[in-house]
Design an enzyme around this catalytic site. Structure first.
Site, PDB file in Angstrom:
ATOM      1  CG  ASP A   5     -33.606 -17.302  10.100  1.00  0.00           C
ATOM      2  OD1 ASP A   5     -33.720 -18.024  12.002  1.00  0.00           O
ATOM      3  OD2 ASP A   5     -32.793 -17.181   9.594  1.00  0.00           O
ATOM      4  CG  ASP A   6     -36.070 -12.928   9.163  1.00  0.00           C
ATOM      5  OD1 ASP A   6     -35.362 -13.146   8.946  1.00  0.00           O
ATOM      6  OD2 ASP A   6     -36.791 -13.220   7.242  1.00  0.00           O
ATOM      7  CG  HIS A  66     -33.839  -9.203   6.962  1.00  0.00           C
ATOM      8  ND1 HIS A  66     -33.582  -9.351   5.869  1.00  0.00           N
ATOM      9  CD2 HIS A  66     -33.702 -10.021   7.950  1.00  0.00           C
ATOM     10  CE1 HIS A  66     -33.450 -11.446   6.365  1.00  0.00           C
ATOM     11  NE2 HIS A  66     -33.928 -11.636   6.691  1.00  0.00           N
ATOM     12  CG  HIS A 100     -31.431 -12.429  10.767  1.00  0.00           C
ATOM     13  ND1 HIS A 100     -30.190 -13.342  10.640  1.00  0.00           N
ATOM     14  CD2 HIS A 100     -32.766 -12.939  10.425  1.00  0.00           C
ATOM     15  CE1 HIS A 100     -31.012 -13.526   9.494  1.00  0.00           C
ATOM     16  NE2 HIS A 100     -32.910 -13.267   9.351  1.00  0.00           N
ATOM     17  CG  HIS A 128     -38.342 -18.080   7.725  1.00  0.00           C
ATOM     18  ND1 HIS A 128     -38.019 -18.530   6.987  1.00  0.00           N
ATOM     19  CD2 HIS A 128     -36.983 -16.775   7.688  1.00  0.00           C
ATOM     20  CE1 HIS A 128     -36.981 -18.414   6.537  1.00  0.00           C
ATOM     21  NE2 HIS A 128     -36.213 -17.252   6.615  1.00  0.00           N
TER      22      HIS A 128
HETATM   23 ZN   LIG Z   1     -32.875 -12.971   7.598  1.00  0.00          ZN
END
Ligand SMILES: [Zn+2]
Length: 229
Positions: free
Chosen positions: A44-45, A99, A95, A191
């Protein structure tokens, strides 16, 4: 407006938690025991210019596929990495663009966040994400409704395999957690952005060959979901 706020990360810390009672919310896939097993690593991210390419190199080295839940604004900053993720056969998931905690937004703003991220990705590659993951694992039933109306699956992760890589617990601890709790159909949250991710990079390189020796195949989350039907 948001009738209940779920914080999936906090809920998962409670050993008595048995999952969110909503069939629309994917919280892992349970496949029956067999010779061949499947697992999905999700990142993620990102993308980030330092960690995402290192992770892609490791995945390539081990011929493993994964799913990347993309932070839309970073996609705009690193289009070449988005192209690389797609070209190398991994899955891109949505995503949001910036955020946010979705439960702090009204439904129109949630929709904008998702569509902006999708547009950021589509301006780089010919791709339409099938999966959406809420930032911080925080959402409401109404959020799930907005996401479903936009034709995404609401994609969390397995509650019983938690590396907590953002807390930097050390590679040994994370590897032990993953190797002792993984099962056929696990979806593992990791991540590739949001701080120092050297431990995550090392974890991935360490556990993939061990799991492969146990007959695990590393596939994308959509491929994993397709295995369960
Ligand atoms: Zn995230």
């Amino acid at each position: 407006m948001h009738s209940i706020v779920y914080n999936y990360i906090e809920l998962c810390k409670d050993k008595a938690f048995t999952g969110i009672d909503d069939p629309r919310v994917i919280q892992g896939v349970h496949l029956s025991d067999s010779e061949e097993a499947y697992v999905c690593f999700t990142f993620d991210d990102g993308p980030t210019s330092n960690y995402t390419p290192q992770i892609l190199d490791i995945l390539n080295k081990h011929q493993a596929k994964a799913t990347f839940f993309i932070f839309g604004r970073f996609a705009t900053e690193h289009p070449e990495i988005i192209r690389r993720i797609a070209k190398e056969g991994h899955e891109l998931g949505n995503h949001t663009y910036s955020h946010p905690d979705l439960t702090s937004l009204d439904f129109a703003a949630i929709e904008r966040e998702i569509l902006e991220a999708e547009q950021a990705i589509q301006s780089i590659v010919d791709y339409r994400c099938k999966l959406f993951r809420p930032p911080y694992g925080i959402f409401s039933p109404e959020t799930v409704g907005v996401v479903e109306a936009l034709q995404y699956k609401f994609a969390l992760w397995s509650r019983d395999v938690q590396a907590y890589d953002w807390e930097l617990p050390g590679v040994d601890k994370m590897a032990e957690e993953v190797l002792s709790h993984v099962c056929n159909g696990s979806i593992i949250l990791l991540h590739d952005a949001g701080g120092n991710r050297e431990q995550t990079v090392e974890l991935v390189d360490r556990v993939i060959p061990i799991l492969k020796s146990r007959n695990y195949h590393f596939i994308t989350m959509s491929e994993l979901l397709a295995q369960s039907v």
